[in-house]
Design a protein around this motif. Structure first.
Motif, PDB file in Angstrom:
ATOM      1  N   CYS A   1       6.855  32.530  23.118  1.00  0.00           N
ATOM      2  CA  CYS A   1       6.317  33.087  21.840  1.00  0.00           C
ATOM      3  C   CYS A   1       6.695  31.818  20.620  1.00  0.00           C
ATOM      4  CB  CYS A   1       7.226  34.420  21.487  1.00  0.00           C
ATOM      5  SG  CYS A   1       6.956  35.052  19.880  1.00  0.00           S
ATOM      6  N   PRO A   2       5.931  31.528  19.985  1.00  0.00           N
ATOM      7  CA  PRO A   2       6.086  30.655  18.934  1.00  0.00           C
ATOM      8  C   PRO A   2       6.643  31.152  17.757  1.00  0.00           C
ATOM      9  CG  PRO A   2       3.858  31.104  18.891  1.00  0.00           C
ATOM     10  CD  PRO A   2       4.136  31.766  20.161  1.00  0.00           C
ATOM     11  N   ALA A   3       6.708  32.606  17.599  1.00  0.00           N
ATOM     12  CA  ALA A   3       7.248  33.165  16.512  1.00  0.00           C
ATOM     13  C   ALA A   3       8.836  33.817  16.745  1.00  0.00           C
ATOM     14  CB  ALA A   3       6.579  34.262  15.885  1.00  0.00           C
TER      15      ALA A   3
ATOM     16  N   GLY B   1      -3.183  44.449  21.211  1.00  0.00           N
ATOM     17  CA  GLY B   1      -3.331  44.305  20.001  1.00  0.00           C
ATOM     18  C   GLY B   1      -4.478  45.149  19.579  1.00  0.00           C
ATOM     19  N   PRO B   2      -4.441  45.379  18.110  1.00  0.00           N
ATOM     20  CA  PRO B   2      -5.573  45.965  17.641  1.00  0.00           C
ATOM     21  C   PRO B   2      -6.871  45.136  17.660  1.00  0.00           C
ATOM     22  CG  PRO B   2      -4.063  45.345  15.862  1.00  0.00           C
ATOM     23  CD  PRO B   2      -3.637  45.015  17.325  1.00  0.00           C
ATOM     24  N   ILE B   3      -6.707  43.988  17.768  1.00  0.00           N
ATOM     25  CA  ILE B   3      -8.008  42.845  17.907  1.00  0.00           C
ATOM     26  C   ILE B   3      -7.853  42.212  19.179  1.00  0.00           C
ATOM     27  CG2 ILE B   3      -8.889  40.815  17.082  1.00  0.00           C
ATOM     28  CD1 ILE B   3      -7.552  41.680  14.322  1.00  0.00           C
TER      29      ILE B   3
ATOM     30  N   ALA C   1       3.293  39.133  13.336  1.00  0.00           N
ATOM     31  CA  ALA C   1       2.312  39.517  12.274  1.00  0.00           C
ATOM     32  C   ALA C   1       1.879  38.295  11.712  1.00  0.00           C
ATOM     33  CB  ALA C   1       2.982  40.421  11.378  1.00  0.00           C
ATOM     34  N   GLY C   2       0.422  38.107  11.905  1.00  0.00           N
ATOM     35  CA  GLY C   2      -0.304  37.249  11.262  1.00  0.00           C
ATOM     36  C   GLY C   2      -0.162  35.859  12.006  1.00  0.00           C
ATOM     37  N   THR C   3       0.665  35.726  13.270  1.00  0.00           N
ATOM     38  CA  THR C   3       0.674  34.370  14.180  1.00  0.00           C
ATOM     39  C   THR C   3      -0.244  34.894  15.208  1.00  0.00           C
ATOM     40  OG1 THR C   3       3.057  34.124  13.418  1.00  0.00           O
ATOM     41  CG2 THR C   3       2.174  33.203  15.650  1.00  0.00           C
ATOM     42  N   CYS C   4      -0.186  36.030  15.797  1.00  0.00           N
ATOM     43  CA  CYS C   4      -1.094  36.489  16.930  1.00  0.00           C
ATOM     44  C   CYS C   4      -1.402  35.360  17.902  1.00  0.00           C
ATOM     45  CB  CYS C   4      -2.148  36.984  16.360  1.00  0.00           C
ATOM     46  SG  CYS C   4      -2.057  38.561  15.326  1.00  0.00           S
TER      47      CYS C   4
ATOM     48  N   PRO D   1      -8.655  29.491  14.554  1.00  0.00           N
ATOM     49  CA  PRO D   1      -7.521  28.500  14.686  1.00  0.00           C
ATOM     50  C   PRO D   1      -6.191  28.882  14.370  1.00  0.00           C
ATOM     51  CG  PRO D   1      -9.529  27.659  13.705  1.00  0.00           C
ATOM     52  CD  PRO D   1      -9.636  29.011  13.920  1.00  0.00           C
ATOM     53  N   ALA D   2      -5.068  28.652  14.874  1.00  0.00           N
ATOM     54  CA  ALA D   2      -3.750  29.246  14.641  1.00  0.00           C
ATOM     55  C   ALA D   2      -3.254  29.344  13.143  1.00  0.00           C
ATOM     56  CB  ALA D   2      -2.593  28.577  15.597  1.00  0.00           C
ATOM     57  N   ALA D   3      -3.980  28.108  12.345  1.00  0.00           N
ATOM     58  CA  ALA D   3      -3.482  27.981  11.017  1.00  0.00           C
ATOM     59  C   ALA D   3      -4.331  28.944  10.011  1.00  0.00           C
ATOM     60  CB  ALA D   3      -3.843  26.668  10.541  1.00  0.00           C
ATOM     61  N   GLU D   4      -5.258  29.588  10.787  1.00  0.00           N
ATOM     62  CA  GLU D   4      -6.157  30.602   9.964  1.00  0.00           C
ATOM     63  C   GLU D   4      -5.905  31.989  10.324  1.00  0.00           C
ATOM     64  OE1 GLU D   4     -10.323  29.691  10.195  1.00  0.00           O
ATOM     65  OE2 GLU D   4      -9.841  27.470   9.831  1.00  0.00           O
ATOM     66  N   ARG D   5      -5.144  32.464  11.377  1.00  0.00           N
ATOM     67  CA  ARG D   5      -4.874  33.555  11.439  1.00  0.00           C
ATOM     68  C   ARG D   5      -4.096  34.493  10.842  1.00  0.00           C
ATOM     69  NH1 ARG D   5      -3.311  31.842  17.486  1.00  0.00           N
ATOM     70  NH2 ARG D   5      -5.226  31.222  18.348  1.00  0.00           N
ATOM     71  N   GLY D   6      -3.229  34.053  10.022  1.00  0.00           N
ATOM     72  CA  GLY D   6      -2.730  34.863   8.968  1.00  0.00           C
ATOM     73  C   GLY D   6      -3.450  35.202   7.851  1.00  0.00           C
ATOM     74  N   VAL D   7      -4.273  34.431   7.752  1.00  0.00           N
ATOM     75  CA  VAL D   7      -5.093  34.811   6.536  1.00  0.00           C
ATOM     76  C   VAL D   7      -6.296  35.842   6.966  1.00  0.00           C
ATOM     77  CG1 VAL D   7      -6.979  33.848   4.909  1.00  0.00           C
ATOM     78  CG2 VAL D   7      -4.794  32.527   5.380  1.00  0.00           C
ATOM     79  N   ARG D   8      -6.796  35.616   8.398  1.00  0.00           N
ATOM     80  CA  ARG D   8      -7.998  36.304   8.833  1.00  0.00           C
ATOM     81  C   ARG D   8      -7.408  37.645   9.201  1.00  0.00           C
ATOM     82  NH1 ARG D   8     -12.166  33.215  11.486  1.00  0.00           N
ATOM     83  NH2 ARG D   8     -12.915  35.308  12.055  1.00  0.00           N
ATOM     84  N   PHE D   9      -6.137  37.793   9.753  1.00  0.00           N
ATOM     85  CA  PHE D   9      -5.796  38.967  10.333  1.00  0.00           C
ATOM     86  C   PHE D   9      -4.257  39.198   9.799  1.00  0.00           C
ATOM     87  CE2 PHE D   9      -7.974  36.551  13.657  1.00  0.00           C
ATOM     88  CZ  PHE D   9      -9.106  37.321  13.804  1.00  0.00           C
ATOM     89  N   PRO D  10      -4.064  39.315   8.486  1.00  0.00           N
ATOM     90  CA  PRO D  10      -2.993  39.455   7.899  1.00  0.00           C
ATOM     91  C   PRO D  10      -2.289  41.105   8.383  1.00  0.00           C
ATOM     92  CG  PRO D  10      -4.720  40.202   6.319  1.00  0.00           C
ATOM     93  CD  PRO D  10      -5.250  39.562   7.549  1.00  0.00           C
ATOM     94  N   GLY D  11      -0.944  40.880   8.699  1.00  0.00           N
ATOM     95  CA  GLY D  11      -0.378  42.139   9.022  1.00  0.00           C
ATOM     96  C   GLY D  11      -0.337  42.523  10.527  1.00  0.00           C
ATOM     97  N   VAL D  12      -1.536  41.770  11.273  1.00  0.00           N
ATOM     98  CA  VAL D  12      -1.847  42.078  12.638  1.00  0.00           C
ATOM     99  C   VAL D  12      -0.941  41.602  13.585  1.00  0.00           C
ATOM    100  CG1 VAL D  12      -3.635  41.847  14.431  1.00  0.00           C
ATOM    101  CG2 VAL D  12      -4.258  42.415  12.062  1.00  0.00           C
ATOM    102  N   GLN D  13      -0.534  42.341  14.532  1.00  0.00           N
ATOM    103  CA  GLN D  13       0.302  41.650  15.560  1.00  0.00           C
ATOM    104  C   GLN D  13       0.204  42.341  16.955  1.00  0.00           C
ATOM    105  OE1 GLN D  13       4.134  43.598  13.872  1.00  0.00           O
ATOM    106  NE2 GLN D  13       4.362  43.907  16.224  1.00  0.00           N
TER     107      GLN D  13
END
Length: 100
Positions: free
Chosen positions: A69-71, A28-30, A10-13, A39-51
């Protein structure tokens, strides 16, 4: 036994798992292209909770997705840590299925 993507995604995507999947069973839903465009650093903010999720009926258990998988969010369904076991059902539900 299919692989499962847990809430650690979630948020890493990071879609590298989907890119290496030989049968394209990670969704995924997106759209993946949309996720990759941010950008990877912005995904958590732009897509919170999305996985992302792995289709349990299509997964061939090749394991290609696990190491990239980086997470560290992907596990065999029988090896999902106890505190993340609910993610098995969440993964199946995303595809409109019940856990077998």
């Amino acid at each position: 036994m299919p692989h499962v993507i847990t809430r650690h995604c979630a948020g890493t995507c990071d879609t590298v798992c989907a890119q290496v999947c030989p049968i394209e069973c990670i969704h995924g839903p997106i759209a993946h292209a949309t996720l990759r465009s941010v950008p990877a650093a912005e995904r958590g903010v732009r897509f919170p909770g999305v996985q992302l999720y792995i289709d349990p009926d299509e997964c061939i258990d090749c394991g290609c997705c696990v190491d990239v998988c980086p997470a560290s969010a992907i596990h065999m369904d029988c090896d999902v840590p106890l505190e993340l076991r609910a993610d098995i059902e969440a993964n199946a539900r995303f595809f409109g299925r019940r856990v077998r």
